[in-house]
Scaffold this motif. Structure first.
Motif, PDB file in Angstrom:
ATOM      1  N   HIS A 241      -4.925  -1.409-172.361  1.00 15.96           N
ATOM      2  CA  HIS A 241      -3.822  -2.372-172.465  1.00 15.96           C
ATOM      3  C   HIS A 241      -3.403  -2.558-173.923  1.00 15.96           C
ATOM      4  N   ALA A 242      -4.377  -2.656-174.822  1.00 15.90           N
ATOM      5  CA  ALA A 242      -4.061  -2.825-176.245  1.00 15.90           C
ATOM      6  C   ALA A 242      -3.299  -1.611-176.789  1.00 15.90           C
ATOM      7  N   VAL A 243      -3.733  -0.425-176.414  1.00 20.18           N
ATOM      8  CA  VAL A 243      -3.048   0.788-176.872  1.00 20.18           C
ATOM      9  C   VAL A 243      -1.633   0.857-176.309  1.00 20.18           C
ATOM     10  N   SER A 244      -1.481   0.495-175.037  1.00 13.17           N
ATOM     11  CA  SER A 244      -0.139   0.534-174.440  1.00 13.17           C
ATOM     12  C   SER A 244       0.775  -0.509-175.071  1.00 13.17           C
ATOM     13  N   LEU A 245       0.230  -1.643-175.467  1.00 13.85           N
ATOM     14  CA  LEU A 245       1.047  -2.633-176.177  1.00 13.85           C
ATOM     15  C   LEU A 245       1.525  -2.091-177.523  1.00 13.85           C
ATOM     16  N   LEU A 246       0.641  -1.426-178.235  1.00 13.08           N
ATOM     17  CA  LEU A 246       1.016  -0.866-179.538  1.00 13.08           C
ATOM     18  C   LEU A 246       2.056   0.237-179.408  1.00 13.08           C
ATOM     19  N   LEU A 247       1.883   1.113-178.424  1.00 12.73           N
ATOM     20  CA  LEU A 247       2.805   2.238-178.286  1.00 12.73           C
ATOM     21  C   LEU A 247       4.142   1.841-177.676  1.00 12.73           C
ATOM     22  N   GLY A 248       4.160   0.824-176.826  1.00 10.52           N
ATOM     23  CA  GLY A 248       5.381   0.481-176.121  1.00 10.52           C
ATOM     24  C   GLY A 248       6.141  -0.699-176.664  1.00 10.52           C
ATOM     25  N   HIS A 249       5.709  -1.263-177.788  1.00  3.78           N
ATOM     26  CA  HIS A 249       6.347  -2.487-178.274  1.00  3.78           C
ATOM     27  C   HIS A 249       7.783  -2.275-178.757  1.00  3.78           C
ATOM     28  N   ARG A 250       8.187  -1.065-179.072  1.00  9.69           N
ATOM     29  CA  ARG A 250       9.555  -0.822-179.538  1.00  9.69           C
ATOM     30  C   ARG A 250      10.474  -0.302-178.441  1.00  9.69           C
ATOM     31  N   TYR A 251       9.980  -0.204-177.216  1.00  8.59           N
ATOM     32  CA  TYR A 251      10.796   0.330-176.128  1.00  8.59           C
ATOM     33  C   TYR A 251      11.980  -0.599-175.857  1.00  8.59           C
ATOM     34  N   GLY A 252      13.172  -0.043-175.782  1.00 12.40           N
ATOM     35  CA  GLY A 252      14.369  -0.806-175.445  1.00 12.40           C
ATOM     36  C   GLY A 252      14.981  -1.570-176.596  1.00 12.40           C
ATOM     37  N   ARG A 253      14.423  -1.451-177.772  1.00 15.34           N
ATOM     38  CA  ARG A 253      14.989  -2.145-178.934  1.00 15.34           C
ATOM     39  C   ARG A 253      15.898  -1.210-179.702  1.00 15.34           C
ATOM     40  N   GLU A 254      16.983  -1.770-180.188  1.00 13.60           N
ATOM     41  CA  GLU A 254      17.865  -1.006-181.060  1.00 13.60           C
ATOM     42  C   GLU A 254      17.331  -1.096-182.480  1.00 13.60           C
ATOM     43  N   GLU A 255      17.711  -0.150-183.283  1.00 16.00           N
ATOM     44  CA  GLU A 255      17.315  -0.190-184.679  1.00 16.00           C
ATOM     45  C   GLU A 255      17.988  -1.386-185.348  1.00 16.00           C
TER      46      GLU A 255
END
Length: 85
Positions: free
Chosen positions: A56-70
């Motif tokens: 869960h911790a790894v998935s939070l780190l890898l997926g935290h930028r999903y769907g965000r614009e620059e």
């Protein structure tokens, strides 16, 4: 330079976006697995629970930028900053 840009765009579209997508939705859905473990009283083992927390911790780190614009810190030229009067 054109080939490098093409390869980097391809890597982003083929690797980064799908990884962020899967990681984001895994981090959303993994807490649903905590409930059965809590009701079972950790009978399956504390190792499974700790492994689930690590995933869960790894998935939070890898997926935290999903769907965000620059987001840039530049101020748009047509808007003025409010001044303190």
């Amino acid at each position: 330079m054109y080939v490098i840009e093409l390869v980097s765009t391809l890597v982003v579209q083929v690797v980064v976006f799908p990884l962020q997508f899967v990681s984001f939705w895994a981090s959303v859905s993994l807490p649903l697995l905590y409930v059965p473990l809590l009701f079972a009283g950790f009978k399956p083992g504390i190792r499974i629970f700790v492994t689930l927390l690590a995933i869960h911790a790894v998935s939070l780190l890898l997926g935290h930028r999903y769907g965000r614009e620059e987001v840039t810190s530049e101020v748009e030229p047509d808007r003025e900053r409010p001044t303190d009067v």
